[in-house]
Design an enzyme around this catalytic site. Structure first.
Site, mmCIF file in Angstrom:
data_model
loop_
_atom_site.group_PDB
_atom_site.id
_atom_site.type_symbol
_atom_site.label_atom_id
_atom_site.label_comp_id
_atom_site.label_asym_id
_atom_site.label_seq_id
_atom_site.Cartn_x
_atom_site.Cartn_y
_atom_site.Cartn_z
ATOM 1 C CD GLU A 196 -2.852 -1.187 2.400
ATOM 2 O OE1 GLU A 196 -3.826 -1.957 2.358
ATOM 3 O OE2 GLU A 196 -2.606 -0.453 3.377
ATOM 4 C CG HIS A 316 -8.814 6.621 3.153
ATOM 5 N ND1 HIS A 316 -8.832 6.471 1.776
ATOM 6 C CD2 HIS A 316 -8.220 5.506 3.637
ATOM 7 C CE1 HIS A 316 -8.274 5.308 1.464
ATOM 8 N NE2 HIS A 316 -7.898 4.709 2.573
ATOM 9 N NE ARG A 371 -4.286 5.362 4.276
ATOM 10 C CZ ARG A 371 -4.896 4.571 5.140
ATOM 11 N NH1 ARG A 371 -5.266 5.030 6.315
ATOM 12 N NH2 ARG A 371 -5.146 3.307 4.828
ATOM 13 C CG HIS A 432 -9.581 6.788 7.243
ATOM 14 N ND1 HIS A 432 -10.584 5.848 7.102
ATOM 15 C CD2 HIS A 432 -8.415 6.080 7.276
ATOM 16 C CE1 HIS A 432 -10.050 4.636 7.042
ATOM 17 N NE2 HIS A 432 -8.747 4.745 7.159
ATOM 18 N NE ARG A 467 -4.224 4.927 10.359
ATOM 19 C CZ ARG A 467 -4.663 4.089 9.418
ATOM 20 N NH1 ARG A 467 -3.989 2.985 9.151
ATOM 21 N NH2 ARG A 467 -5.761 4.357 8.743
#
Length: 647
Positions: A196, A316, A371, A432, A467
């Site tokens: 990811e 997100h 992100r 998110h 994160r």
């Protein structure tokens, strides 16, 4: 409350001192309301019990006291057995991965109450699609995972915490598998490890695009099979029961509201773990379930716990944009449908509506950037082009591979007339994850004795300013385990003496107000909730400015004062509870913590981008810390109910 940056390397341990010279500011959330109304002296009592549980809790007298150490302190309490007070060795607030994993471990040492706001499966864990990141591949290493985490966290991560989590994570994943969690495997029979955004290696353990649901299923099954764990569904945590001894605060349990029976239930416990998730619903669009209203952070703040890094709200980048779908959902979603990071990790490409790929313009990592970078890039495209969403295209990949890796996303989009194997997916950023929260040490401990935290509600220092994808479930697993031994030690070294509970005022059900007044209050509270969410999105969103943050601070203060005055004019008492009002208190509290923290950080780092200070400043590479401050007059949202003014 006092908000400041702290000196040092960013360690979130409790030895750090407030650094008054760097960005320290006094929060100005002072209510203009004086509580002049009398608090009813009578204690609310009811014989009601939980729908699922028809036995009372564990008698503390059965607990063995360790002979090897002197007791930490003597607590004088009583444990009434009238149906409204229940006693357990451990109280766990939240039924996600952190709460359930902890409950399964501490149940070997005493009785456990798992207190959850809705159904037991309704948690952020259940909605987690991507997976759990862990070093399980032969070409990967703990050092690689640490580096990726620290880079994504904009170098604000606590390095010791990062090392602990990345080192212990693989064993925690193996434990899940041993408990029955089923993850995807490749043709070679080994775990299929996805990649990811922000990860340098394939290290994401997953169950298609429904990983959280599979983990929740396995843990819930184990919990239901454990005779020492008692599940209380539809119990909203109201406030912790605390006492003060000198400069130290002690937690003795929690008051809750059974939202099905409208009864107050008091839980007395030797140890309380908070694993209640985040606060996504301070914003109008969030991937979080409806229960994510910041209850744990707000209750901990009211209980004098230290709060940290609340300015770092992760949006997100790719939630499903309903307005771009061929068939619109028949009703508005309670929470936005998440399009997992793994879609980009699998080769998904982002386009604007002119089908121009834009991520390479913003970052050399393109769609695999962290992100915060992707969310800001999408936000910039939307503002420049005056568009409402962008497109995420995975249709160039083989159909079977898409359907195998993302069956849940494919099915949801198909219900809305979109075939993701042929067409791009309309996406937009949504609130998110809270990277900040209740400040925790390496074993989930807080500055409140007997109170531990794990999961999104905690700020352990792992995430820093942003994160890394799929690190959240990992952190929850690691800290749930690390909190066990100190919790057991605390329980075993706690001596209890039984006496009266009347030192804590009981929350009151507002039955005396009448249905018409209650209906008016509920209606106005829902309107205020939407107004607060609108303020947060417009002024405290992905891109911020000092002037707009100050405007948010003022508008939130005015809105909160107006709402409180409305309630009290209608006859509401400061100790009254209903779910709408309790959640509103918590939303106000968390929103103010976010704004106060954001105003204290005079730089742009990770998820906090402020146009007045557009660059990273090395001198500011310190966590933001909100210390409890009794000298500041609090509003209704920042004071515990049992400490509200009596006449």
């Amino acid at each position: 409350m006092t908000t400041s940056l702290v000196t040092g390397s960013g360690h979130l341990h409790f030895s750090v001192k407030s650094f008054k010279e760097q960005g320290c500011r006094q929060a100005s959330w002072v209510s203009g309301i004086a509580f002049r109304r009398c608090i009813h002296k009578e204690l609310f009592r009811s014989a009601g019990v939980s729908k699922l549980l028809r036995v009372h809790g564990h008698d503390f007298s059965q607990a063995q006291i360790s002979q090897s150490r002197s007791p930490l302190r003597t607590i004088t309490l009583s444990c009434l057995r009238d149906g409204t007070t229940k006693c357990f060795d451990f109280a766990v607030i939240g039924s996600g991965v952190a709460g359930l994993r902890y409950a399964l471990e501490v149940s070997k040492h005493g009785s456990v109450a798992v207190i959850t706001k809705a159904e037991s499966h309704e948690s952020n864990t259940n909605y987690a699609q991507g997976g759990v990141s862990a070093v399980l591949g032969p070409l990967d290493s703990v050092e690689n995972h640490m580096r990726d985490t620290i880079v994504a966290g904009a170098y604000l991560c606590d390095e010791e915490t990062v090392r602990v989590v990345c080192t212990e994570g693989p064993d925690r994943v193996r434990e899940l598998i041993a408990m029955g969690a089923s993850f995807d495997h490749g043709d070679d029979g080994n775990l299929h490890l996805a990649r990811e955004g922000g990860h340098s290696h394939h290290r994401i353990v997953h169950a298609a695009d429904m990983t959280g649901r599979e983990i929740e299923r396995a843990l819930l099954k184990a919990v239901l099979d454990d005779s020492n764990i008692f599940m209380f569904e539809h119990h909203l945590a109201i406030d912790f029961l605390t006492s003060q001894e000198g400069s130290e605060t002690f937690c003795h349990g929690v008051d809750t509201l059974n939202t099905e029976t409208q009864e107050v239930v008091r839980f007395i416990s030797k140890v309380t773990l908070v694993a209640s998730g985040g606060a996504g619903h301070i914003y109008p669009t969030t991937t979080n379930p409806l229960v994510a209203t910041g209850d744990g952070v707000a209750m901990a703040h009211r209980a004098q716990a230290v709060i940290s890094n609340m300015e770092f709200v992760q949006f997100h980048p790719t939630a499903l944009a309903d307005e771009g779908l061929p068939i619109k959902p028949s009703k508005n979603r309670v929470n936005a449908f998440l399009i997992t990071e793994a879609v980009r990790g699998d080769g998904g490409i982002l386009y604007n509506l002119a089908m121009e790929r834009f991520m390479p313009l913003y970052d050399e990592r393109a769609e695999l950037a962290p992100r915060d970078v992707v969310a800001r890039s999408i936000d910039d495209q939307l503002k420049k082009r005056n568009e409402r969403y962008v497109l995420l295209d995975i249709s160039h990949k083989p159909r079977d591979e898409i359907l195998s890796h993302f069956p849940n996303i494919a099915a949801e989009c198909l219900r809305c007339g979109l075939d993701i194997t042929r067409e791009p997916i309309p996406v937009v950023p949504a609130a998110h994850y809270m990277c900040g929260g209740v400040r925790a040490g390496l074993h989930g401990e807080t500055n409140v004795q007997g109170l531990y935290v794990a999961g999104e509600v905690a700020c352990t220092g792992l995430h820093g300013a942003n994160r890394l994808a799929s690190n959240s479930l990992l952190e929850a697993l690691v800290f749930a385990q690390r909190a066990v031994q100190p919790s057991v030690d605390h329980k075993d070294n706690l001596k209890l003496e039984l006496a009266s509970l009347d030192s804590w005022a009981w929350p009151v059900i507002p039955m005396s107000l009448g249905s018409n007044v209650l209906s008016d209050i509920i209606k106005r509270t829902r309107e205020v909730r939407k107004e607060l969410q609108s303020i947060m999105w417009n002024y405290v969103g992905i891109v911020r400015s000092t002037s707009r943050l100050k405007m948010a601070e003022w508008r939130i203060g005015e809105l909160e004062t107006e709402w409180e005055e409305y309630l009290f004019r209608k006859g509401w008492e400061p100790t009254m509870v209903r779910i709408e009002a309790c959640e509103m208190r918590n939303l106000f509290c968390c929103a103010k913590l976010v704004v106060s923290s954001a105003l204290a950080r005079h730089e742009s780092r990770g998820l906090h981008f402020v146009v007045d200070f557009p660059h990273v400043e090395e001198s500011k590479r310190q966590p933001t810390v909100i210390f409890p401050c009794s000298s500041v007059k609090g509003t209704w949202s920042t004071l515990q109910l049992h400490k509200q003014q009596h006449c």
